[in-house]
Motif scaffolding. Structure first.
Motif, short mmCIF file in Angstrom:
data_model
loop_
_atom_site.label_atom_id
_atom_site.label_comp_id
_atom_site.label_asym_id
_atom_site.label_seq_id
_atom_site.Cartn_x
_atom_site.Cartn_y
_atom_site.Cartn_z
N LYS A 228 40.68 52.58 36.47
CA LYS A 228 40.98 54.00 36.30
C LYS A 228 39.90 54.88 36.92
O LYS A 228 39.39 55.81 36.30
N ALA A 229 39.58 54.60 38.15
CA ALA A 229 38.54 55.33 38.86
C ALA A 229 39.05 56.63 39.48
O ALA A 229 38.26 57.43 39.99
N ALA A 230 40.37 56.83 39.47
CA ALA A 230 40.94 58.04 40.05
C ALA A 230 42.18 58.43 39.26
O ALA A 230 42.78 57.60 38.57
N TRP A 231 42.53 59.70 39.36
CA TRP A 231 43.73 60.17 38.67
C TRP A 231 44.40 61.27 39.49
O TRP A 231 43.80 61.86 40.39
N SER A 232 45.65 61.53 39.13
CA SER A 232 46.42 62.56 39.81
C SER A 232 47.44 63.14 38.85
O SER A 232 47.90 62.45 37.93
N TYR A 233 47.77 64.41 39.03
CA TYR A 233 48.85 65.05 38.30
C TYR A 233 50.04 65.16 39.26
O TYR A 233 50.07 66.05 40.12
N PRO A 234 51.02 64.27 39.16
CA PRO A 234 52.14 64.28 40.12
C PRO A 234 52.88 65.60 40.16
O PRO A 234 53.33 66.03 41.22
N GLN A 235 53.05 66.23 39.00
CA GLN A 235 53.74 67.51 38.92
C GLN A 235 53.00 68.38 37.92
O GLN A 235 53.45 68.59 36.79
N ALA A 236 51.85 68.86 38.34
CA ALA A 236 51.01 69.67 37.45
C ALA A 236 51.76 70.93 37.03
O ALA A 236 52.62 71.43 37.75
N TRP A 237 51.42 71.43 35.85
CA TRP A 237 52.08 72.63 35.36
C TRP A 237 51.81 73.82 36.27
O TRP A 237 50.85 73.84 37.04
#
Length: 297
Positions: A228-237
Motif C-alpha cells: 500500500k505504498a500508493a493510493w488513488s481516488y478513482p472518482q473523487a468527490w
C-alpha cells in the motif's frame, strides 16, 4: 483520512506544528466544545431516532469530532440503559445505552457523561451515538459519512511545476514536473501525479478500500514489496475532483523526492482508516463522485 482542529497536526491534536503564543504552557490535552449550528439527524432501522438543531460538537485530541444530542431531541423509548459503565479520563463517569427500533437492537449504541466536571457542563444531559452502531447520520437531507463534519477542515489543491520523482531502488516509478499538491488541514502536503507520468506496470492493485469523508473512496497499490505504498481516488468527490485518478505516494513506504530532496512522513501523520459506514455501498460513494453538481454541506 481526516483531520482538523483536534486530529493529526491540528492545534489541539497533540502533534501540532504550530504553537499557542502564551506565556505559560498549555495543558497537554485540551478539549473544545461548540454548537454545531446545523440540523443533524440519526437513523436506525429506517427510522429517525434523533433530530436536533441544538447539537454540540466535541473536539478531543487525537479523535474525530463527536456530536452530542440533547436528550429531549431523542425519540422516547429508543435508548435503554446498560449495565456497562466506563470512565473518561477528562469527563468522568460514562453510562452506556443500547438502542432499539422495532425488532432491531444495537448494543453499546450511545453514551452519556454522568459525572461531568463543572467546566464541561455544556455536555450535561446530552447523548452521543456510536457511529458504526447507527444506520446513518444526516445534516439536513444529506448523509454525512465517517464522522461528524469538522468545520475547521479545509482542502486546497494547487498546480505545481516542481520536480517530483518516485523510486523503488533503481527503478523510476514516477517522474513529473506538473504534480498537483493537496493541502489538507492538519496534514503535510500530499503530492498527486498524473497517470501519464507513472510507470503503471509498477503499481499492483490490492484488495480493500478506505474512504475519506472529504475526498471519497480510495484504492491502493503495492509497489514491489512495499505494501500500500500508493493510493488513488478513482472518482473523487466534486470538491476535490481535480485529483480523480491521479496517484499519491506514501513517503515512508517508497522513495519520494521533491526537487531532489527526499520526503519523509511527518510526526503525527499516522492515519486511522475508515471502513465503510453501515449500509453504505461503495458503489454509492463512487456514484456520488460522478455528480459534480451534488455539493456537500
Amino acid at each position: 483520512m481526516t483531520m482538523g482542529l483536534s486530529w493529526q497536526q491540528g492545534p489541539l491534536g497533540g502533534a501540532t506544528v504550530g504553537r499557542f503564543l502564551t506565556p505559560e504552557p498549555l495543558p497537554q490535552r485540551l478539549l473544545f466544545a461548540e454548537p454545531l449550528r446545523r440540523r443533524m439527524r440519526v437513523k436506525l432501522a429506517g427510522e429517525w431516532i434523533a433530530d436536533s438543531e441544538n447539537v454540540v460538537l466535541l473536539h478531543e485530541p487525537g479523535r474525530y469530532p463527536v456530536a452530542y444530542f440533547p436528550i429531549a431531541d431523542i425519540r422516547p423509548s429508543v435508548l435503554t440503559l446498560e449495565d456497562r459503565a466506563t470512565r473518561h479520563r477528562d469527563l468522568g463517569d460514562t453510562a452506556w445505552f443500547s438502542a432499539s427500533v422495532g425488532d432491531r437492537s444495537a448494543a453499546h449504541a450511545a453514551w452519556q457523561y454522568t459525572g461531568l466536571p463543572d467546566h464541561a457542563n455544556v455536555l450535561q444531559d446530552r447523548v452521543a451515538f456510536a457511529w458504526r452502531a447507527m444506520d446513518a447520520f444526516y445534516e439536513e437531507d444529506e448523509r454525512i459519512v465517517g464522522h461528524a463534519a469538522d468545520a475547521y477542515h479545509r482542502i486546497d489543491i494547487r498546480q505545481s511545476s516542481r520536480h517530483l520523482v518516485v523510486r523503488d531502488g533503481d527503478r523510476v516509478i514516477a517522474d513529473t514536473t506538473h504534480p498537483l499538491v493537496l493541502f489538507e488541514s492538519g496534514f503535510a502536503p500530499r503530492w498527486y501525479v498524473p497517470r501519464e507520468d507513472i510507470d503503471e506496470a509498477a503499481l499492483t492493485p490490492v484488495e480493500g478500500r478506505t474512504f475519506c469523508p472529504y475526498k471519497g473512496l480510495a484504492s491502493y497499490y503495492d509497489i514491489g514489496s512495499h505494501r500500500k505504498a500508493a493510493w488513488s481516488y478513482p472518482q473523487a468527490w466534486s470538491e476535490v475532483a481535480r485529483i480523480s485518478t491521479l496517484v499519491s505516494f506514501e513517503p515512508d513506504k517508497i522513495e519520494v523526492f521533491l526537487d531532489s530532496k527526499r520526503l519523509a512522513l511527518e510526526p503525527g501523520q499516522g492515519v486511522l482508516p475508515h471502513g465503510i459506514d453501515r449500509g453504505l455501498d461503495p458503489d454509492e460513494m463512487l456514484e456520488r463522485g460522478n455528480h459534480p453538481d451534488r455539493q456537500r454541506t
